[in-house]
Every structure is written in structure tokens, then in C-alpha cells.
Design a protein around this motif. Structure first.
Motif, PDB file in Angstrom:
ATOM      1  N   ALA A 160      48.372  40.712  14.670  1.00 22.38           N
ATOM      2  CA  ALA A 160      48.170  40.982  13.176  1.00 22.38           C
ATOM      3  C   ALA A 160      49.406  40.426  12.315  1.00 22.38           C
ATOM      4  CB  ALA A 160      47.707  42.188  12.930  1.00 22.38           C
ATOM      5  N   MET A 161      48.946  39.891  11.267  1.00 18.38           N
ATOM      6  CA  MET A 161      50.042  39.200  10.423  1.00 18.38           C
ATOM      7  C   MET A 161      49.963  39.488   8.967  1.00 18.38           C
ATOM      8  SD  MET A 161      51.713  35.333  10.946  1.00 18.38           S
ATOM      9  CE  MET A 161      50.760  34.279  10.058  1.00 18.38           C
ATOM     10  N   VAL A 162      51.025  39.361   8.235  1.00 17.52           N
ATOM     11  CA  VAL A 162      50.957  39.309   6.837  1.00 17.52           C
ATOM     12  C   VAL A 162      52.184  38.360   6.489  1.00 17.52           C
ATOM     13  CG1 VAL A 162      51.228  40.488   4.488  1.00 17.52           C
ATOM     14  CG2 VAL A 162      49.996  41.627   6.216  1.00 17.52           C
ATOM     15  N   ALA A 163      51.874  37.179   5.745  1.00 19.03           N
ATOM     16  CA  ALA A 163      52.886  36.257   5.019  1.00 19.03           C
ATOM     17  C   ALA A 163      52.667  36.474   3.622  1.00 19.03           C
ATOM     18  CB  ALA A 163      52.392  34.990   6.042  1.00 19.03           C
ATOM     19  N   ALA A 164      53.812  36.398   3.058  1.00 20.93           N
ATOM     20  CA  ALA A 164      53.952  36.321   1.454  1.00 20.93           C
ATOM     21  C   ALA A 164      54.779  35.385   1.130  1.00 20.93           C
ATOM     22  CB  ALA A 164      54.182  37.712   1.009  1.00 20.93           C
ATOM     23  N   SER A 165      54.789  34.679   0.013  1.00 18.93           N
ATOM     24  CA  SER A 165      55.773  33.655  -0.710  1.00 18.93           C
ATOM     25  C   SER A 165      56.765  34.451  -1.151  1.00 18.93           C
ATOM     26  CB  SER A 165      54.921  33.133  -2.057  1.00 18.93           C
ATOM     27  OG  SER A 165      53.743  32.655  -1.611  1.00 18.93           O
ATOM     28  N   LEU A 166      57.956  33.847  -0.838  1.00 16.28           N
ATOM     29  CA  LEU A 166      59.404  34.433  -0.963  1.00 16.28           C
ATOM     30  C   LEU A 166      59.736  33.990  -2.518  1.00 16.28           C
ATOM     31  CD1 LEU A 166      61.385  36.579  -0.026  1.00 16.28           C
ATOM     32  CD2 LEU A 166      62.566  34.606   1.133  1.00 16.28           C
ATOM     33  N   MET A 167      59.828  34.697  -3.507  1.00 20.23           N
ATOM     34  CA  MET A 167      60.295  34.277  -4.738  1.00 20.23           C
ATOM     35  C   MET A 167      61.758  34.401  -5.102  1.00 20.23           C
ATOM     36  SD  MET A 167      57.288  33.306  -5.497  1.00 20.23           S
ATOM     37  CE  MET A 167      57.228  32.496  -7.114  1.00 20.23           C
ATOM     38  N   ARG A 168      62.132  33.145  -5.733  1.00 18.84           N
ATOM     39  CA  ARG A 168      63.687  33.020  -5.942  1.00 18.84           C
ATOM     40  C   ARG A 168      63.884  32.453  -7.114  1.00 18.84           C
ATOM     41  NH1 ARG A 168      65.299  31.388  -0.069  1.00 18.84           N
ATOM     42  NH2 ARG A 168      65.647  33.527   0.875  1.00 18.84           N
ATOM     43  N   LYS A 169      64.352  33.166  -8.233  1.00 21.37           N
ATOM     44  CA  LYS A 169      64.270  32.692  -9.650  1.00 21.37           C
ATOM     45  C   LYS A 169      63.124  31.788 -10.139  1.00 21.37           C
ATOM     46  CE  LYS A 169      69.335  31.900  -9.386  1.00 21.37           C
ATOM     47  NZ  LYS A 169      70.439  30.846  -9.311  1.00 21.37           N
ATOM     48  N   GLY A 170      61.992  32.758  -9.813  1.00 17.48           N
ATOM     49  CA  GLY A 170      60.667  32.103 -10.203  1.00 17.48           C
ATOM     50  C   GLY A 170      60.023  30.997  -9.688  1.00 17.48           C
ATOM     51  N   GLU A 171      60.491  30.745  -8.546  1.00 19.26           N
ATOM     52  CA  GLU A 171      60.053  29.686  -7.777  1.00 19.26           C
ATOM     53  C   GLU A 171      60.087  30.264  -6.261  1.00 19.26           C
ATOM     54  OE1 GLU A 171      62.474  25.979  -8.188  1.00 19.26           O
ATOM     55  OE2 GLU A 171      61.905  25.750 -10.241  1.00 19.26           O
ATOM     56  N   ILE A 172      59.363  29.450  -5.480  1.00 20.66           N
ATOM     57  CA  ILE A 172      59.033  29.841  -3.947  1.00 20.66           C
ATOM     58  C   ILE A 172      60.025  29.256  -3.223  1.00 20.66           C
ATOM     59  CG2 ILE A 172      57.488  29.554  -2.066  1.00 20.66           C
ATOM     60  CD1 ILE A 172      55.138  29.279  -3.795  1.00 20.66           C
ATOM     61  N   GLY A 173      60.748  30.167  -2.709  1.00 22.65           N
ATOM     62  CA  GLY A 173      61.840  29.872  -1.884  1.00 22.65           C
ATOM     63  C   GLY A 173      61.941  29.942  -0.387  1.00 22.65           C
ATOM     64  N   GLY A 174      60.497  30.096  -0.161  1.00 21.08           N
ATOM     65  CA  GLY A 174      60.318  30.394   1.468  1.00 21.08           C
ATOM     66  C   GLY A 174      59.215  31.399   1.490  1.00 21.08           C
ATOM     67  N   VAL A 175      58.977  31.852   2.968  1.00 21.50           N
ATOM     68  CA  VAL A 175      57.856  32.620   3.173  1.00 21.50           C
ATOM     69  C   VAL A 175      58.623  33.978   4.162  1.00 21.50           C
ATOM     70  CG1 VAL A 175      55.862  32.959   4.647  1.00 21.50           C
ATOM     71  CG2 VAL A 175      56.149  31.060   3.086  1.00 21.50           C
ATOM     72  N   ILE A 176      58.161  34.973   3.849  1.00 24.96           N
ATOM     73  CA  ILE A 176      58.558  36.183   4.706  1.00 24.96           C
ATOM     74  C   ILE A 176      57.124  36.803   5.533  1.00 24.96           C
ATOM     75  CG2 ILE A 176      57.985  38.020   2.719  1.00 24.96           C
ATOM     76  CD1 ILE A 176      60.194  39.595   4.345  1.00 24.96           C
ATOM     77  N   ILE A 177      57.651  36.957   6.705  1.00 24.86           N
ATOM     78  CA  ILE A 177      56.401  36.969   7.617  1.00 24.86           C
ATOM     79  C   ILE A 177      56.631  38.273   8.369  1.00 24.86           C
ATOM     80  CG2 ILE A 177      55.207  36.312   9.747  1.00 24.86           C
ATOM     81  CD1 ILE A 177      56.526  33.445   9.245  1.00 24.86           C
TER      82      ILE A 177
END
Length: 417
Positions: A148-165
């Protein structure tokens, strides 16, 4: 002399005063520098403490945690992820995530990690993969486990800087769910025989095979017969669900005229349609070719959607059924009604097993809440799609696409009830 003081003496006094000023200034600068260094040291220690605390939290978490940058390269991995994936964190750093964390669905083993994460890399979002989605991961040692997995956008200074899983091994939960499904299948199968016997004898009594029944006797036997029919319907639905979940059902595609199949399903519903005074409007595209599909499975889809439309549309309402070519790849089936509709707050639950919307539960107590779950499972297995539009007290429209390429043959030990 100046002011009565010898010039040399005055010069010495002046030099000493300047020296004192310089010493004082140096002292002030030193105090400030020392204070700044001490503040920096305290900040450094606080950051180090917070970092160690965060590392301890990440290491003690039961879920595997992976952070990837915008190039899908791993920038962080916790201890749990390392154990599950059989790879040391330092080995995983800067590697492509799909190399270390290959995720795939079902038995196909086509790695989908990048495609899944792309959805939350393009725009801020959260991706949820649950037990029923049937996703797996293969670790470095070659072991395969359910996830089972949850992945969310990693926000940095208002922009997507990666993904945390965040993910975890759900193999035990999957085994428990399978055991539960097998039990339901066994219990339902054992119930069918006595129910069929009761149903058969009730039919014989109603037909007068054991002598003519008076009005009151016929009323009682008729109640037994209708109650048994409802039980048989529920048992069959439970059996179908268990066969879908266990994967024991067979798919036997053959060239199928979908238009004739849909019309046949409408004709079967004629007594119920006429009984409620409903109007049925049909529109079938004659250009639709024969599609290699399992007619039993496809018929089950149409029957469920149509029977729901009939059941949940009040007297003198309208039901629409249409078939058309949706681009060159799919057949589009559309079933609409002017019925009770689905509350907006419950739209996301409509394909959930055993779920029935609040507004129809109040009006009808005989539904099982399994029909749409089965429909979606069949369509998903077929490579098609199903969605709907609905407004409470105005009606609902279901859309189903079936690929023109048809269904893939699947060997199985059971057919649907």
C-alpha cells in the motif's frame, strides 16, 4: 607647554587615551564576535539535534519513506525502506527510483513506478494505492510483496521539488483478505443447495403440484418464494465477488454483437419497466463491429446498470440506453435515468463493496450493494473504464467503455453465477 603641560607628556597621555579607545573597541568587537559565534554554535547544535530527532523518527517509522527529486532520483531513504527493499540507503542515493523501488500491478510485472509518480510530479496531488488496487514491489533480492502506498508532491518555495513516498508491506493483510474471501465463497456455495431446494418446493406449491392452495396459503408460500429469490440473488452476488477477488473466474471471449446483447437485457427487464410505466429510449450505432468479449460478463455489466436504473427511477420516469463508437478504440455504453440520483457527498463511494447511497436505502431495502462493485471489477479486468454523472433527485448517467480489441482470454475454474 600647552595648558601648562609639557608637550611630550601631553603626547603620551593622548597616545594612551587612543590606545584605550582602540582596546575598548576591540573588546566590543570581540564580545560581539564571540556572541555571534556562540549563537551560531547554539543554532548549529539545535539544527543537529533536530536532524538527529528527524532521523530517529524516520528510522523508527513502520512505513518505508523515500524522497525523490524532480529527476526521479532518490535523495532520502529511511531504515524501514532499506529493510523492505534489501538495499542500503547510501547505495540507493541518486539512483533512479524505479531501479530501487520497482512497482507493478497484478501478475504483469510491468514496472509502473515512474508513471505513477509522474501524476504527483506534474501538479500538487496525493496518490493513494490500497490493498484492493493489487500493486506489488520487487526488492533487490528478487522477493515480491504486496504494497500500500501514498505519494505526495513535495513543495519547495511554492513549486514542486520532488515527491515523498510512504509505503508498507501488506502481504499479511492480503492473505487475511483472501482467507475471508475464500470463506465467503465456501459459505455462499454451501447455502445455494438448500436455498435451491426451498425455491423449487415453493414453485411446486405455487403451481399446485401438491394440491390447490387457498388464498391465504398462497400468500404465505408466495412470501417464502420471494424471500428465497432475494437470498439466492444475494448468494450469487457474494459468489461472483469472491470469484472476482480470488481470480478463479474464467474469461471466454467470442465475437459478440453488443447491440443485440444490450437489447436482450432490456427485453428481460420489460416486466419491471412496464410495471412502473417507464419509458425506455434507445440509440444504437449500427457501425459497431463484433467485439471479442465474454458475453456472460458483458451481460452482467449491462444487467446491473439497467436494473439499477429501473429500480431507482420513480413511476413514469425515463431510461436512456445508447451505444456508440468512442473514437476508433472503444465502444461507449451509456445508461441514463431520471431517478433519485446519488448524493454528491457519496460519489466517491459508489463503487465500494456493499455500499448503498443513503437516499435509496430509505426507499428500497432489498439491494445488496455489490452490483456496481462487480461491474467495475469486470470493466477494469477488460481494460475498459466506467464513470458516472449524477445529481440527487434529477437522475444518473453511467458511462462504460469496452475496447474494440475486446477481452483477453483467461483460464479459470469457475464461471459467474
Amino acid at each position: 607647554m600647552l595648558f601648562g603641560i609639557d608637550i611630550p607628556v601631553l603626547f603620551v597621555l593622548f597616545s594612551q587615551a587612543i590606545a584605550l579607545v582602540i582596546i575598548f573597541a576591540a573588546f566590543v568587537v570581540w564580545r560581539k564576535a564571540k556572541s555571534r559565534i556562540e549563537e551560531q554554535e547554539r543554532t548549529k547544535q539545535a539544527l543537529l539535534s533536530r536532524t538527529q530527532e528527524l532521523q530517529a523518527i524516520l528510522s523508527s517509522m513502520g512505513e518505508g519513506i523515500i524522497v525523490v527529486d524532480t529527476d526521479f532520483r532518490i535523495s532520502l531513504m529511511n531504515q524501514t525502506a532499506s529493510v523492505l527493499l534489501r538495499v542500503a540507503p547510501f547505495e540507493a542515493m541518486q539512483k533512479q527510483v524505479f531501479e530501487v523501488f520497482p512497482v507493478f500491478r497484478g501478475k504483469e510485472q510491468v514496472v509502473e513506478t515512474r508513471d505513477l509518480l509522474w501524476k504527483v510530479m506534474e501538479q500538487p496531488d496525493i496518490l493513494n494505492i490500497r490493498l484492493k488496487d493489487d500493486y506489488y514491489c520487487r526488492n533487490k533480492a528478487g522477493g515480491i510483496f504486496s504494497i500500500a502506498m501514498v505519494a505526495a508532491s513535495l513543495m519547495r518555495k511554492g513549486e514542486i521539488g520532488g515527491v515523498i513516498i510512504a509505503f508498507h508491506d501488506i502481504q499479511e493483510e492480503k492473505d487475511i483478505d483472501r482467507a475471508k474471501t475464500e470463506f465467503v465463497s465456501l459459505a455462499s456455495h454451501q447455502l445455494r443447495t438448500p436455498l435451491s431446494t426451498v425455491n423449487w418446493y415453493a414453485e411446486m406449491l405455487l403451481a399446485g403440484d401438491a394440491g390447490k392452495l387457498n388464498k391465504e396459503q398462497k400468500k404465505y408460500v408466495d412470501e417464502v418464494y420471494r424471500g428465497t429469490q432475494r437470498m439466492v440473488e444475494l448468494v450469487n452476488a457474494l459468489l461472483n465477488v469472491s470469484r472476482l477477488e480470488l481470480g478463479t473466474f474464467a474469461v471466454e471471449p467470442k465475437p459478440t454483437d453488443i447491440g443485440k446483447l444490450v437489447q436482450s437485457a432490456i427485453d428481460e427487464q420489460s416486466p419491471q419497466i412496464n410495471g412502473k410505466g417507464l419509458r425506455v429510449e434507445t440509440a444504437f450505432d449500427n457501425a459497431i463491429p463484433l467485439v471479442p468479449a465474454d458475453p456472460k460478463l458483458l451481460r452482467m455489466v449491462v444487467q446491473n446498470l439497467l436494473s439499477n436504473a429501473v429500480k431507482y427511477t420513480p413511476q413514469a420516469g425515463t431510461i436512456g440506453v445508447s451505444l456508440s463508437l468512442n473514437s476508433q478504440k472503444n465502444v461507449l455504453l451509456k445508461v441514463s435515468d431520471t431517478g433519485y440520483g446519488i448524493p454528491k457527498s457519496q460519489h466517491d463511494k459508489i463503487f465500494t463493496k456493499l455500499f448503498r447511497a443513503d437516499n435509496v436505502r430509505e426507499k428500497d431495502t432489498e439491494g445488496t450493494g455489490l452490483g456496481l462493485y462487480v461491474v467495475k471489477a469486470i470493466i477494469d479486468q477488460s481494460g475498459g473504464a466506467i464513470w458516472f454523472e449524477s445529481e440527487e433527485n434529477k437522475g444518473t448517467t453511467f458511462y462504460v467503455t469496452v475496447p474494440l480489441a475486446g477481452m483477453k482470454k483467461k483460464e479459470g475454474v469457475k464461471s459467474f453465477a
